[in-house]
Design a protein around this motif. Structure first.
Motif, mmCIF file in Angstrom:
data_model
loop_
_atom_site.group_PDB
_atom_site.id
_atom_site.type_symbol
_atom_site.label_atom_id
_atom_site.label_comp_id
_atom_site.label_asym_id
_atom_site.label_seq_id
_atom_site.Cartn_x
_atom_site.Cartn_y
_atom_site.Cartn_z
ATOM 1 N N ALA A 168 63.063 3.921 33.471
ATOM 2 C CA ALA A 168 63.881 4.901 34.192
ATOM 3 C C ALA A 168 65.273 4.987 33.590
ATOM 4 C CB ALA A 168 63.974 4.531 35.664
ATOM 5 N N GLN A 169 65.736 6.213 33.402
ATOM 6 C CA GLN A 169 67.066 6.433 32.881
ATOM 7 C C GLN A 169 68.109 6.283 33.993
ATOM 8 O OE1 GLN A 169 67.239 9.849 30.105
ATOM 9 N NE2 GLN A 169 65.048 10.067 30.458
ATOM 10 N N MET A 170 69.354 6.072 33.576
ATOM 11 C CA MET A 170 70.417 5.866 34.563
ATOM 12 C C MET A 170 70.588 7.074 35.475
ATOM 13 S SD MET A 170 73.944 6.221 32.388
ATOM 14 C CE MET A 170 74.461 7.739 31.592
ATOM 15 N N THR A 171 70.151 8.252 35.019
ATOM 16 C CA THR A 171 70.281 9.460 35.817
ATOM 17 C C THR A 171 69.401 9.443 37.064
ATOM 18 O OG1 THR A 171 68.732 10.461 34.231
ATOM 19 C CG2 THR A 171 71.067 10.970 33.960
ATOM 20 N N LEU A 172 68.474 8.471 37.155
ATOM 21 C CA LEU A 172 67.695 8.336 38.378
ATOM 22 C C LEU A 172 68.562 7.805 39.522
ATOM 23 C CD1 LEU A 172 64.859 9.000 39.305
ATOM 24 C CD2 LEU A 172 64.181 6.653 38.800
ATOM 25 N N TRP A 173 69.711 7.197 39.168
ATOM 26 C CA TRP A 173 70.746 6.956 40.180
ATOM 27 C C TRP A 173 71.421 8.310 40.412
ATOM 28 C CZ3 TRP A 173 70.437 2.531 42.632
ATOM 29 C CH2 TRP A 173 70.089 1.351 41.961
ATOM 30 N N ASP A 174 71.035 9.000 41.452
ATOM 31 C CA ASP A 174 71.522 10.350 41.718
ATOM 32 C C ASP A 174 73.056 10.364 41.798
ATOM 33 O OD1 ASP A 174 72.259 12.700 43.644
ATOM 34 O OD2 ASP A 174 70.176 13.087 43.068
ATOM 35 N N GLU A 175 73.667 11.396 41.212
ATOM 36 C CA GLU A 175 75.132 11.485 41.215
ATOM 37 C C GLU A 175 75.697 11.470 42.632
ATOM 38 O OE1 GLU A 175 76.789 14.582 38.854
ATOM 39 O OE2 GLU A 175 75.765 13.960 37.014
ATOM 40 N N GLU A 176 75.007 12.101 43.565
ATOM 41 C CA GLU A 176 75.485 12.120 44.952
ATOM 42 C C GLU A 176 75.447 10.718 45.561
ATOM 43 O OE1 GLU A 176 74.370 14.360 49.157
ATOM 44 O OE2 GLU A 176 73.703 15.245 47.252
#
Length: 289
Positions: free
Chosen positions: A32-40
């Motif tokens: 999983a890429q870090m973008t799976l930590w949603d910005e919101e």
């Protein structure tokens, strides 16, 4: 997004919030890429007074690929991690080195799934760098706990998509297989997330090397018994990929840890659970003060 070299590995990262606030490092899971930590979600943590840092683990996303390190793919998929070119302890060393390169002496750390395993390795091997820790939807490495349903394991090991459209549909299918039965699924958002991840980076062999690292790293239970850092364990009651016994075992192994089991949550971070998760992380971090 910026990159820096930590532990000899080039790591992609970004940040949210005031750099003058206490650091909170987010560690993502298998493939999983870090973008799976949603910005919101990251912003909710920043609003609690943290300087939030998320990053791509080695071998995934825009961090350094280690394609020169061979791994026996069929053996790994059969549960044999003997060909693993690195272990979770090496990935924990990456995270600790990232903090060093960012000039951060100690940080709060939060990990999801394999990221929770990496946080556990940080607790065991780099406790002096941690203010508090949170292990979400993870397990100790004890083979007696944290089992997967056959359907969830099949979703994890599904063939890598070859087009953006396939990636979008695969993301929806995976969300249905391992996601949260008690929270609504936004299929359009899940599809868009899969497409965006595909377009950002494709690292199927990185996934296999990380999977091998999990298998090869063994049981952390005895090491966790020595932990003195304030620790929170969060797990979904309906997690089909790493069932709730993994979270219960993690909490049982760590002295004075807190366990939060969320009804209806599976192996993801549903937006409906974000307020409860963020509040629990902040409350645990306050124990470090």
């Amino acid at each position: 997004m910026p990159q820096l070299t930590a532990n000899g590995i080039s790591l992609e990262y970004d940040t949210f919030g005031d750099p003058g606030r206490p650091a909170l490092l987010l560690v993502m899971g298998l493939g999983a890429q870090m973008t799976l930590w949603d910005e919101e979600f990251c912003q909710l943590l920043a609003d609690k007074g943290f300087h939030v840092i998320r990053f791509d683990n080695r071998d995934i996303g825009l961090s350094q690929a280690l394609d020169d390190l061979p791994v026996d793919a069929p053996a790994v998929l059969a549960g044999d991690g003997s060909s693993a070119p690195y272990k979770l302890s090496d990935m924990a060393a990456d995270a600790a080195a990232l903090l060093t390169e960012l000039g951060i002496d100690r940080a709060h750390v939060v990990g999801a799934s394999m990221g929770g395993m990496i946080v556990q390795e940080l607790l065991i091997r780099h406790a002096d760098r941690l203010l508090s820790a949170c292990s979400i939807m993870s397990t100790t490495g004890d083979p007696a706990v944290g089992h997967s349903t056959p359907e969830a394991m099949a979703a994890l090991q599904a063939p890598a998509p070859q087009t953006a459209e396939e990636a979008g549909e695969a993301s929806v299918k995976a969300a249905k297989a391992i996601g949260s039965p008690g929270f609504p699924l936004d299929e359009d958002k899940a599809r868009a997330r899969g497409i965006a991840a595909f377009e950002r980076s494709r690292r199927p062999m990185g996934f296999l090397r990380q999977f091998a690292a999990i298998i090869a790293s063994g049981d952390r239970t005895e090491g966790l018994r020595t932990v003195k850092v304030p620790t929170l364990v969060i797990h979904g009651e309906g997690d089909p990929l790493l069932n709730v016994s993994g979270g219960k075992a993690t909490a049982a192994a760590i002295p004075d840890s807190r366990l939060l089991i969320i009804p209806g949550m599976g192996h993801d971070l549903p937006p409906g659970a974000w307020p409860e998760i963020v509040d629990a992380i902040a409350d645990n971090a306050a124990r470090a003060v």
